[in-house]
Design a protein around this motif. Sequence first.
Motif, short mmCIF file in Angstrom:
data_model
loop_
_atom_site.label_atom_id
_atom_site.label_comp_id
_atom_site.label_asym_id
_atom_site.label_seq_id
_atom_site.Cartn_x
_atom_site.Cartn_y
_atom_site.Cartn_z
N CYS A 119 88.40 80.36 1.50
CA CYS A 119 87.45 79.32 1.90
C CYS A 119 86.04 79.85 1.75
N ASP A 120 85.16 79.00 1.21
CA ASP A 120 83.75 79.36 1.05
C ASP A 120 82.85 78.60 2.03
N GLY A 121 83.46 77.92 3.00
CA GLY A 121 82.69 77.15 3.97
C GLY A 121 82.67 75.66 3.67
N ARG A 122 82.91 75.27 2.41
CA ARG A 122 82.94 73.86 2.02
C ARG A 122 84.26 73.46 1.37
N THR A 123 84.93 74.43 0.73
CA THR A 123 86.15 74.15 0.00
C THR A 123 87.23 75.15 0.40
N SER A 149 106.53 80.03 -5.45
CA SER A 149 107.89 80.51 -5.24
C SER A 149 108.53 80.67 -6.61
N GLU A 150 109.81 80.93 -6.66
CA GLU A 150 110.49 81.08 -7.95
C GLU A 150 110.52 79.78 -8.73
N THR A 151 110.51 78.64 -8.03
CA THR A 151 110.64 77.35 -8.71
C THR A 151 109.41 76.46 -8.64
N ARG A 152 108.43 76.82 -7.82
CA ARG A 152 107.27 75.95 -7.64
C ARG A 152 105.98 76.74 -7.60
N ARG A 153 104.92 76.04 -7.97
CA ARG A 153 103.58 76.61 -7.87
C ARG A 153 102.63 75.51 -7.43
N TYR A 154 101.81 75.80 -6.43
CA TYR A 154 100.83 74.85 -5.93
C TYR A 154 99.45 75.51 -6.00
N ASP A 155 98.49 74.81 -6.55
CA ASP A 155 97.10 75.26 -6.58
C ASP A 155 96.24 74.05 -6.27
N GLU A 156 95.48 74.13 -5.20
CA GLU A 156 94.67 72.97 -4.81
C GLU A 156 93.36 73.44 -4.19
N ARG A 157 92.29 72.77 -4.57
CA ARG A 157 91.00 72.95 -3.94
C ARG A 157 90.73 71.71 -3.11
N VAL A 158 90.57 71.89 -1.81
CA VAL A 158 90.35 70.77 -0.90
C VAL A 158 88.92 70.83 -0.39
N ARG A 159 88.16 69.81 -0.71
CA ARG A 159 86.78 69.71 -0.22
C ARG A 159 86.83 69.30 1.25
N LEU A 160 86.22 70.09 2.11
CA LEU A 160 86.24 69.82 3.55
C LEU A 160 85.15 68.82 3.90
N PRO A 161 85.37 68.00 4.94
CA PRO A 161 84.42 66.93 5.27
C PRO A 161 83.08 67.42 5.78
N SER A 190 86.20 81.69 11.17
CA SER A 190 86.88 81.19 12.37
C SER A 190 88.29 80.68 12.05
N ALA A 191 88.69 80.74 10.79
CA ALA A 191 89.96 80.13 10.36
C ALA A 191 91.17 80.74 11.06
N SER A 192 92.10 79.85 11.36
CA SER A 192 93.42 80.28 11.81
C SER A 192 94.43 79.42 11.07
N ALA A 193 95.55 80.03 10.69
CA ALA A 193 96.55 79.32 9.90
C ALA A 193 97.94 79.63 10.43
N SER A 194 98.80 78.61 10.32
CA SER A 194 100.21 78.79 10.67
C SER A 194 101.05 78.05 9.62
N PHE A 195 102.29 78.50 9.47
CA PHE A 195 103.19 77.90 8.49
C PHE A 195 104.56 77.80 9.13
N ALA A 224 83.86 73.71 13.00
CA ALA A 224 82.86 73.01 12.19
C ALA A 224 81.48 73.57 12.52
N MET A 225 80.64 73.63 11.50
CA MET A 225 79.27 74.11 11.70
C MET A 225 78.34 72.91 11.81
N GLU A 226 77.20 73.14 12.41
CA GLU A 226 76.19 72.10 12.50
C GLU A 226 75.76 71.73 11.08
#
Length: 124
Positions: free
Chosen positions: A68-72, A79-91, A98-103, A114-116
């Motif tokens: 993450c670069d603060g905006r995207t 995996s052996e059978t799939r590949r996902y690559d996505e850039r998600v523009r944040l609102p 501050s990121a935390s992630a769970s799966f 969120a920043m001001e």
Amino acid sequence: MRDDRDDPFGDIFDEIERMMNQMTGAGTHGGDSGFGTETHVSVQHEDEEVRLLADLPGVGKDDIDLKCDGRTLTISARSETRRYDERVRLPVRVDEHSASASFNNGVLEVTFDAMEPSADIDVE
């Protein structure tokens, strides 16, 4: 010097790029499904937090790479059978440190503070 945060067309071009990638299958590997086909991504902005949920069926926790670069947020998963690559523009701009992630059960959840949007500057 140009500031990308002030680009009035940034969101429009990002949406056009996302739609073109979806139509052409860009970001998929060998015809396997990727974002835009069977994967659902949702972004929610509530008060001082941004939360992203993404379905990543068929991949393991160790197969996910997030940046993450603060905006995207860039999500790469493989995996052996799939590949996902996505850039998600944040609102809104976020504090990427501050990121935390769970799966769990194929669902990725990432939260950020969120920043001001801008700061007022007093002229003396």
